[in-house]
Write a protein that holds these residues in place. Structure first.
Motif, short mmCIF file in Angstrom:
data_model
loop_
_atom_site.label_atom_id
_atom_site.label_comp_id
_atom_site.label_asym_id
_atom_site.label_seq_id
_atom_site.Cartn_x
_atom_site.Cartn_y
_atom_site.Cartn_z
N SER A 73 24.43 39.72 -56.85
CA SER A 73 24.71 38.73 -57.89
C SER A 73 23.76 37.55 -57.82
CB SER A 73 26.16 38.25 -57.77
OG SER A 73 26.32 37.50 -56.58
N GLU A 74 23.74 36.77 -58.90
CA GLU A 74 22.80 35.67 -59.03
C GLU A 74 22.96 34.63 -57.92
OE1 GLU A 74 24.89 36.72 -61.34
OE2 GLU A 74 23.79 37.27 -63.15
N GLY A 75 24.20 34.32 -57.57
CA GLY A 75 24.43 33.26 -56.61
C GLY A 75 24.62 33.70 -55.18
N ASP A 76 25.36 34.78 -54.99
CA ASP A 76 25.79 35.17 -53.65
C ASP A 76 25.11 36.41 -53.10
OD1 ASP A 76 27.63 33.04 -53.65
OD2 ASP A 76 29.07 34.26 -54.77
N GLY A 77 24.30 37.08 -53.87
CA GLY A 77 23.70 38.32 -53.40
C GLY A 77 24.73 39.43 -53.34
N MET A 78 24.49 40.41 -52.48
CA MET A 78 25.42 41.53 -52.36
C MET A 78 26.72 41.10 -51.67
SD MET A 78 23.01 44.74 -51.22
CE MET A 78 22.14 43.79 -49.97
N SER A 79 27.82 41.69 -52.08
CA SER A 79 29.09 41.45 -51.39
C SER A 79 29.03 42.13 -50.01
CB SER A 79 30.26 42.01 -52.21
OG SER A 79 30.08 43.39 -52.47
N ARG A 80 29.87 41.67 -49.09
CA ARG A 80 29.79 42.13 -47.70
C ARG A 80 29.94 43.65 -47.58
NH1 ARG A 80 33.47 43.38 -43.95
NH2 ARG A 80 35.18 42.68 -45.29
N LEU A 81 30.94 44.21 -48.23
CA LEU A 81 31.18 45.65 -48.09
C LEU A 81 30.05 46.47 -48.68
CD1 LEU A 81 35.01 45.92 -48.81
CD2 LEU A 81 33.84 46.10 -46.61
N VAL A 82 29.47 45.98 -49.77
CA VAL A 82 28.33 46.68 -50.37
C VAL A 82 27.13 46.61 -49.44
CG1 VAL A 82 26.65 46.61 -52.26
CG2 VAL A 82 29.09 46.45 -52.76
N GLU A 83 26.87 45.44 -48.88
CA GLU A 83 25.73 45.29 -47.97
C GLU A 83 25.89 46.18 -46.75
OE1 GLU A 83 23.64 41.76 -45.31
OE2 GLU A 83 24.41 41.29 -47.31
N GLU A 84 27.11 46.26 -46.23
CA GLU A 84 27.34 47.10 -45.06
C GLU A 84 27.19 48.59 -45.38
OE1 GLU A 84 31.21 45.97 -43.73
OE2 GLU A 84 30.52 44.09 -42.80
N SER A 85 27.25 48.94 -46.66
CA SER A 85 27.12 50.34 -47.06
C SER A 85 25.67 50.77 -47.27
CB SER A 85 27.91 50.58 -48.36
OG SER A 85 29.28 50.29 -48.19
N CYS A 86 24.74 49.82 -47.20
CA CYS A 86 23.33 50.14 -47.45
C CYS A 86 22.70 50.82 -46.23
CB CYS A 86 22.55 48.88 -47.77
SG CYS A 86 23.02 48.10 -49.33
N ASP A 87 21.80 51.76 -46.50
CA ASP A 87 21.01 52.37 -45.42
C ASP A 87 19.89 51.45 -44.99
OD1 ASP A 87 22.28 55.06 -45.29
OD2 ASP A 87 21.55 55.22 -47.35
N PHE A 88 19.29 50.74 -45.95
CA PHE A 88 18.19 49.83 -45.66
C PHE A 88 18.42 48.52 -46.41
CE2 PHE A 88 16.40 54.17 -45.83
CZ PHE A 88 15.89 54.28 -44.54
N LEU A 89 18.10 47.40 -45.75
CA LEU A 89 18.08 46.10 -46.42
C LEU A 89 16.62 45.72 -46.61
CD1 LEU A 89 20.96 44.21 -44.56
CD2 LEU A 89 21.03 45.41 -46.77
N VAL A 90 16.23 45.58 -47.86
CA VAL A 90 14.82 45.42 -48.21
C VAL A 90 14.56 43.98 -48.65
CG1 VAL A 90 12.96 46.26 -49.69
CG2 VAL A 90 14.77 47.83 -48.94
N ARG A 91 13.53 43.38 -48.08
CA ARG A 91 13.17 42.01 -48.45
C ARG A 91 11.91 42.03 -49.31
NH1 ARG A 91 11.10 42.72 -43.37
NH2 ARG A 91 8.90 42.14 -43.12
N ILE A 92 11.82 41.06 -50.19
CA ILE A 92 10.62 40.85 -51.00
C ILE A 92 9.85 39.71 -50.34
CG2 ILE A 92 9.73 40.14 -53.25
CD1 ILE A 92 12.30 41.31 -54.47
N PRO A 93 8.62 39.94 -49.88
CA PRO A 93 7.86 38.87 -49.22
C PRO A 93 7.70 37.66 -50.15
CG PRO A 93 6.83 40.99 -48.83
CD PRO A 93 7.90 41.22 -49.84
N MET A 94 7.89 36.47 -49.60
CA MET A 94 7.82 35.23 -50.37
C MET A 94 6.85 34.28 -49.69
SD MET A 94 10.24 35.91 -52.69
CE MET A 94 10.66 34.35 -53.41
N LYS A 95 5.94 33.69 -50.43
CA LYS A 95 4.99 32.73 -49.86
C LYS A 95 5.24 31.30 -50.34
CE LYS A 95 0.81 33.34 -48.90
NZ LYS A 95 -0.68 33.53 -48.97
N GLY A 96 5.95 31.16 -51.44
CA GLY A 96 6.19 29.82 -51.99
C GLY A 96 7.34 29.10 -51.31
N ARG A 97 7.68 27.95 -51.85
CA ARG A 97 8.75 27.14 -51.27
C ARG A 97 10.13 27.58 -51.74
NH1 ARG A 97 6.37 20.92 -51.20
NH2 ARG A 97 4.44 21.40 -50.07
N ILE A 98 10.20 28.27 -52.87
CA ILE A 98 11.48 28.80 -53.34
C ILE A 98 11.77 30.08 -52.57
CG2 ILE A 98 12.77 29.63 -55.35
CD1 ILE A 98 12.00 26.67 -55.45
N SER A 99 13.00 30.21 -52.10
CA SER A 99 13.30 31.29 -51.14
C SER A 99 13.74 32.59 -51.79
CB SER A 99 14.38 30.83 -50.16
OG SER A 99 15.58 30.51 -50.87
#
Length: 253
Positions: free
Chosen positions: A205-231
């Motif tokens: 979701s826009e504010g909170d990201g994945m809910s806990r149970l959904v996140e725990e169900s993932c095989d991989f947690l994938v990050r998008i590399p960020m270089k700017g000041r916005i996270s």
């Protein structure tokens, strides 16, 4: 944003008889609002009929219904008709099989902004994904705003609505589909992930990201590399970045 802006008039069905007839005719209804505190027999039958058709039913106070209403005679009942019929997850997997492709599904975990959802659906269709899945509750549905923002993609890409995302992810994993969740603190970068696998991409979701149970169900947690000041990116932008990397890898393969 006002409710009337979120739900354009052409998607509203007002009044008990009109809603009952729409349900009887099999029209796809996204959500049914009923006046809080009203419990007469006719309304109870209508609510049971709606729930039997898989419609989300929500109570709302009279002021909200009055603000939504265009006819001013809603009788305590307003239905929001879906801009397109919902598909099933089976439809999506069948589509992947027909194309001879590894499934690529997009799962939106409680994305409530219809513009974000429409943009995700548009990107998913552009990259050749096989469908978008949303939860029944705490999510935007296939409203006219979503359809417009998708630039017509809702007419070409299956969109399914399910009651329980963790249960769905468990079922997909049994079918040998790998679940990739977008997360700022993910251990795998989007370039390291193998998107040629049968994949379900979860966008939080826009504010909170994945809910806990959904996140725990993932095989991989994938990050998008960020270089700017916005996270972080918003949901639809994150989906576009991940899905186009998936397309790049699949085309290269």
């Amino acid at each position: 944003m006002k409710e009337r802006e979120q739900q354009p008039a052409e998607t509203l069905i007002e009044g008990r008889n009109a809603v009952a007839e729409a349900l009887r005719a099999g029209r796809t209804i996204d959500k049914l609002y009923v006046a809080k505190g009203e419990t007469d027999r006719t309304l109870s039958r209508l609510i049971a009929q709606a729930k039997g058709a898989g419609v989300v039913v929500a109570e709302a106070d009279r002021r909200k219904l009055d603000a939504m209403s265009e006819t001013r005679s809603h009788q305590g009942v307003i239905a929001v008709a879906a801009a397109a019929a919902y598909a099933s997850v089976e439809d999506m997997l069948r589509l992947a099989e027909e194309r001879g492709e590894a499934p690529l599904l997009v799962i939106c975990d409680e994305i409530s902004d219809p513009h974000n959802l429409g943009a995700v659906i548009r990107t998913a269709e552009c990259v050749g994904a096989h469908g978008v899945i949303i939860p029944k509750r705490r999510s935007a549905g296939l409203t006219a705003v979503v359809a417009k923002t998708s630039a017509g993609a809702v007419s070409h890409l299956p969109v399914a609505r399910v009651p329980n995302l963790p249960a769905l992810l468990k079922d997909l994993k049994k079918r040998n589909i790998w679940v990739f969740g977008a997360a700022a603190g993910g251990s795998v970068s989007l370039w390291e992930a193998d998107w040629t696998l049968p994949a379900a991409v979860v966008i939080g979701s826009e504010g909170d990201g994945m809910s806990r149970l959904v996140e725990e169900s993932c095989d991989f947690l994938v990050r998008i590399p960020m270089k700017g000041r916005i996270s972080s990116l918003n949901a639809s932008a994150a989906a576009a970045v991940l899905l186009y990397e998936a397309l790049r890898q699949r085309m290269a393969g």
